[in-house]
Scaffold this motif. Sequence first.
Motif, PDB file in Angstrom:
ATOM      1  N   THR A  61       0.847  -1.193   0.000  1.00  0.00           N
ATOM      2  CA  THR A  61       0.000   0.000   0.000  1.00  0.00           C
ATOM      3  C   THR A  61       0.884   1.245   0.000  1.00  0.00           C
ATOM      4  OG1 THR A  61      -1.678  -1.220   1.227  1.00  0.00           O
ATOM      5  CG2 THR A  61      -1.877   1.173   1.205  1.00  0.00           C
ATOM      6  N   THR A  62       0.578   2.158  -0.890  1.00  0.00           N
ATOM      7  CA  THR A  62       1.355   3.390  -1.021  1.00  0.00           C
ATOM      8  C   THR A  62       0.488   4.578  -0.647  1.00  0.00           C
ATOM      9  OG1 THR A  62       2.628   2.406  -2.825  1.00  0.00           O
ATOM     10  CG2 THR A  62       2.708   4.812  -2.608  1.00  0.00           C
ATOM     11  N   VAL A  63       0.955   5.366   0.312  1.00  0.00           N
ATOM     12  CA  VAL A  63       0.263   6.607   0.638  1.00  0.00           C
ATOM     13  C   VAL A  63       0.624   7.598  -0.460  1.00  0.00           C
ATOM     14  CG1 VAL A  63       0.045   8.498   2.289  1.00  0.00           C
ATOM     15  CG2 VAL A  63       0.259   6.143   3.103  1.00  0.00           C
ATOM     16  N   THR A  64      -0.395   8.074  -1.157  1.00  0.00           N
ATOM     17  CA  THR A  64      -0.164   8.959  -2.303  1.00  0.00           C
ATOM     18  C   THR A  64      -0.378  10.427  -1.971  1.00  0.00           C
ATOM     19  OG1 THR A  64      -2.448   8.669  -3.028  1.00  0.00           O
ATOM     20  CG2 THR A  64      -0.794   7.173  -3.958  1.00  0.00           C
ATOM     21  N   GLY A  65      -0.975  10.706  -0.820  1.00  0.00           N
ATOM     22  CA  GLY A  65      -1.181  12.090  -0.441  1.00  0.00           C
ATOM     23  C   GLY A  65      -1.472  12.237   1.027  1.00  0.00           C
ATOM     24  N   TYR A  66      -1.018  13.347   1.597  1.00  0.00           N
ATOM     25  CA  TYR A  66      -1.275  13.685   2.996  1.00  0.00           C
ATOM     26  C   TYR A  66      -1.843  15.091   2.968  1.00  0.00           C
ATOM     27  CZ  TYR A  66      -0.180  14.178   8.031  1.00  0.00           C
ATOM     28  OH  TYR A  66      -0.238  14.360   9.391  1.00  0.00           O
ATOM     29  N   TYR A  67      -3.116  15.214   3.342  1.00  0.00           N
ATOM     30  CA  TYR A  67      -3.848  16.456   3.155  1.00  0.00           C
ATOM     31  C   TYR A  67      -4.189  17.123   4.486  1.00  0.00           C
ATOM     32  CZ  TYR A  67      -4.181  14.286  -1.395  1.00  0.00           C
ATOM     33  OH  TYR A  67      -3.872  13.687  -2.585  1.00  0.00           O
ATOM     34  N   ASP A  68      -4.813  18.293   4.381  1.00  0.00           N
ATOM     35  CA  ASP A  68      -5.226  19.040   5.567  1.00  0.00           C
ATOM     36  C   ASP A  68      -6.060  18.163   6.497  1.00  0.00           C
ATOM     37  OD1 ASP A  68      -4.002  21.256   4.539  1.00  0.00           O
ATOM     38  OD2 ASP A  68      -5.834  22.111   3.699  1.00  0.00           O
ATOM     39  N   HIS A  69      -5.993  18.478   7.775  1.00  0.00           N
ATOM     40  CA  HIS A  69      -6.782  17.808   8.815  1.00  0.00           C
ATOM     41  C   HIS A  69      -6.465  16.310   8.901  1.00  0.00           C
ATOM     42  CE1 HIS A  69      -8.853  21.611   8.993  1.00  0.00           C
ATOM     43  NE2 HIS A  69      -9.162  21.501   7.723  1.00  0.00           N
ATOM     44  N   VAL A  71      -5.814  13.931   6.689  1.00  0.00           N
ATOM     45  CA  VAL A  71      -6.463  13.017   5.746  1.00  0.00           C
ATOM     46  C   VAL A  71      -5.381  12.478   4.820  1.00  0.00           C
ATOM     47  CG1 VAL A  71      -8.133  12.814   3.857  1.00  0.00           C
ATOM     48  CG2 VAL A  71      -8.672  14.205   5.862  1.00  0.00           C
ATOM     49  N   LEU A  72      -5.357  11.152   4.680  1.00  0.00           N
ATOM     50  CA  LEU A  72      -4.372  10.509   3.816  1.00  0.00           C
ATOM     51  C   LEU A  72      -5.090   9.718   2.727  1.00  0.00           C
ATOM     52  CD1 LEU A  72      -3.253  10.124   7.024  1.00  0.00           C
ATOM     53  CD2 LEU A  72      -1.242   9.624   5.682  1.00  0.00           C
ATOM     54  N   ALA A  73      -4.499   9.677   1.564  1.00  0.00           N
ATOM     55  CA  ALA A  73      -4.987   8.841   0.469  1.00  0.00           C
ATOM     56  C   ALA A  73      -3.951   7.747   0.247  1.00  0.00           C
ATOM     57  CB  ALA A  73      -5.172   9.661  -0.797  1.00  0.00           C
ATOM     58  N   ALA A  74      -4.425   6.523   0.051  1.00  0.00           N
ATOM     59  CA  ALA A  74      -3.514   5.400  -0.145  1.00  0.00           C
ATOM     60  C   ALA A  74      -4.091   4.448  -1.183  1.00  0.00           C
ATOM     61  CB  ALA A  74      -3.288   4.672   1.177  1.00  0.00           C
ATOM     62  N   VAL A  75      -3.204   3.777  -1.886  1.00  0.00           N
ATOM     63  CA  VAL A  75      -3.597   2.779  -2.872  1.00  0.00           C
ATOM     64  C   VAL A  75      -2.998   1.444  -2.454  1.00  0.00           C
ATOM     65  CG1 VAL A  75      -3.458   2.057  -5.281  1.00  0.00           C
ATOM     66  CG2 VAL A  75      -3.693   4.483  -4.718  1.00  0.00           C
ATOM     67  N   GLU A  76      -3.864   0.462  -2.248  1.00  0.00           N
ATOM     68  CA  GLU A  76      -3.444  -0.893  -1.881  1.00  0.00           C
ATOM     69  C   GLU A  76      -3.486  -1.774  -3.122  1.00  0.00           C
ATOM     70  OE1 GLU A  76      -4.834  -4.557   1.055  1.00  0.00           O
ATOM     71  OE2 GLU A  76      -6.160  -2.859   0.726  1.00  0.00           O
ATOM     72  N   ARG A  77      -2.388  -2.451  -3.382  1.00  0.00           N
ATOM     73  CA  ARG A  77      -2.337  -3.390  -4.499  1.00  0.00           C
ATOM     74  C   ARG A  77      -2.847  -4.729  -3.995  1.00  0.00           C
ATOM     75  NH1 ARG A  77       1.589  -0.174  -4.098  1.00  0.00           N
ATOM     76  NH2 ARG A  77       3.088  -1.569  -3.146  1.00  0.00           N
ATOM     77  N   ARG A  94      -7.218  -1.195  -4.275  1.00  0.00           N
ATOM     78  CA  ARG A  94      -8.223  -0.606  -3.383  1.00  0.00           C
ATOM     79  C   ARG A  94      -7.722   0.769  -2.976  1.00  0.00           C
ATOM     80  NH1 ARG A  94      -8.566  -4.517   0.439  1.00  0.00           N
ATOM     81  NH2 ARG A  94     -10.273  -5.496  -0.683  1.00  0.00           N
ATOM     82  N   TRP A  95      -8.593   1.767  -3.093  1.00  0.00           N
ATOM     83  CA  TRP A  95      -8.233   3.124  -2.712  1.00  0.00           C
ATOM     84  C   TRP A  95      -8.736   3.377  -1.304  1.00  0.00           C
ATOM     85  CZ3 TRP A  95     -11.058   7.755  -1.821  1.00  0.00           C
ATOM     86  CH2 TRP A  95     -10.272   8.898  -1.781  1.00  0.00           C
ATOM     87  N   TRP A  96      -7.881   3.910  -0.452  1.00  0.00           N
ATOM     88  CA  TRP A  96      -8.228   4.200   0.933  1.00  0.00           C
ATOM     89  C   TRP A  96      -8.204   5.712   1.154  1.00  0.00           C
ATOM     90  CZ3 TRP A  96      -9.171   0.525   4.756  1.00  0.00           C
ATOM     91  CH2 TRP A  96      -8.879  -0.804   4.429  1.00  0.00           C
ATOM     92  N   ARG A  97      -9.212   6.199   1.863  1.00  0.00           N
ATOM     93  CA  ARG A  97      -9.200   7.571   2.378  1.00  0.00           C
ATOM     94  C   ARG A  97      -9.213   7.415   3.889  1.00  0.00           C
ATOM     95  NH1 ARG A  97     -13.922  11.133   0.630  1.00  0.00           N
ATOM     96  NH2 ARG A  97     -15.009   9.628   1.912  1.00  0.00           N
ATOM     97  N   ILE A  98      -8.159   7.877   4.509  1.00  0.00           N
ATOM     98  CA  ILE A  98      -7.980   7.672   5.939  1.00  0.00           C
ATOM     99  C   ILE A  98      -8.019   9.025   6.636  1.00  0.00           C
ATOM    100  CG2 ILE A  98      -6.401   6.795   7.713  1.00  0.00           C
ATOM    101  CD1 ILE A  98      -5.197   5.042   5.377  1.00  0.00           C
ATOM    102  N   ARG A  99      -8.919   9.150   7.598  1.00  0.00           N
ATOM    103  CA  ARG A  99      -8.976  10.348   8.439  1.00  0.00           C
ATOM    104  C   ARG A  99      -8.376   9.958   9.785  1.00  0.00           C
ATOM    105  NH1 ARG A  99     -13.169  14.186   6.621  1.00  0.00           N
ATOM    106  NH2 ARG A  99     -13.978  13.316   4.695  1.00  0.00           N
ATOM    107  N   ALA A 100      -7.284  10.591  10.116  1.00  0.00           N
ATOM    108  CA  ALA A 100      -6.540  10.203  11.314  1.00  0.00           C
ATOM    109  C   ALA A 100      -6.578  11.290  12.378  1.00  0.00           C
ATOM    110  CB  ALA A 100      -5.091   9.913  10.927  1.00  0.00           C
ATOM    111  N   ARG A 101      -6.487  10.867  13.617  1.00  0.00           N
ATOM    112  CA  ARG A 101      -6.313  11.827  14.705  1.00  0.00           C
ATOM    113  C   ARG A 101      -4.851  12.210  14.831  1.00  0.00           C
ATOM    114  NH1 ARG A 101     -10.216   9.478  19.404  1.00  0.00           N
ATOM    115  NH2 ARG A 101     -12.128  10.206  18.441  1.00  0.00           N
ATOM    116  N   GLN A 102      -4.001  11.245  14.522  1.00  0.00           N
ATOM    117  CA  GLN A 102      -2.563  11.483  14.622  1.00  0.00           C
ATOM    118  C   GLN A 102      -1.875  10.635  13.558  1.00  0.00           C
ATOM    119  OE1 GLN A 102      -0.929  10.494  18.433  1.00  0.00           O
ATOM    120  NE2 GLN A 102       0.951  11.612  18.058  1.00  0.00           N
ATOM    121  N   VAL A 103      -0.834  11.183  12.955  1.00  0.00           N
ATOM    122  CA  VAL A 103      -0.094  10.483  11.917  1.00  0.00           C
ATOM    123  C   VAL A 103       1.383  10.479  12.289  1.00  0.00           C
ATOM    124  CG1 VAL A 103       0.578  10.486   9.479  1.00  0.00           C
ATOM    125  CG2 VAL A 103      -1.744  11.157  10.138  1.00  0.00           C
ATOM    126  N   VAL A 104       2.003   9.321  12.170  1.00  0.00           N
ATOM    127  CA  VAL A 104       3.448   9.205  12.341  1.00  0.00           C
ATOM    128  C   VAL A 104       4.000   8.784  10.983  1.00  0.00           C
ATOM    129  CG1 VAL A 104       5.326   7.969  13.476  1.00  0.00           C
ATOM    130  CG2 VAL A 104       3.256   8.548  14.763  1.00  0.00           C
TER     131      VAL A 104
END
Length: 167
Positions: A61-69, A71-77, A94-104
């Motif tokens: 899975t590749t995170v393709t974007g890290y956005y405001d608030h 929010v991350l976009a990821a593509v899982e093969r 599979r495309w993932w939109r992840i809303r996180a409270r905290q990101v490392v």
Amino acid sequence: SAALQAAPSGRRVVLIDEQEEPGGSLLAEREIIDGKPAIEWVSATLATLATYANVQVLNRTTVTGYYDHDVLAAVERVSTHLGPNAAAHLPRERWWRIRARQVVLASGAMERPLVFPDNDRPGVMLASAVRHYLNRYGVAAGQRTVVYTCNDSAYLTAIDLAERGFG
């Protein structure tokens, strides 16, 4: 390590790795972590994480974007790597939109190649690639090796090569 610390909190933890198995560069290192070789530490950590219902590990899975608030976009093969052997009911990706409270972010470091004429010739490799082939797959990058460096990490490659008789 961050996922291992967060797992007992009960909060949902998602560990994402673009490779087929988590571990990043530790899969090819000979370092000792918590008294274990790096590869054993990775295996033990993944086994511990697997005991938590709130932890999800997304390989390939590749995170393709890290956005405001956060929010991350990821593509899982999911099945693209399986080719014609893939089950018909599985999606290719599979495309993932992840809303996180905290990101490392533990994205690793990019080694910079030395720039010189003909540096794209066969046999000219980054030191980390040589170490990866040697430590993970047991493959030497050549009979004789010259290590030229602009940072300390290449010394690990030189040491590993010398210990195996390729220095």
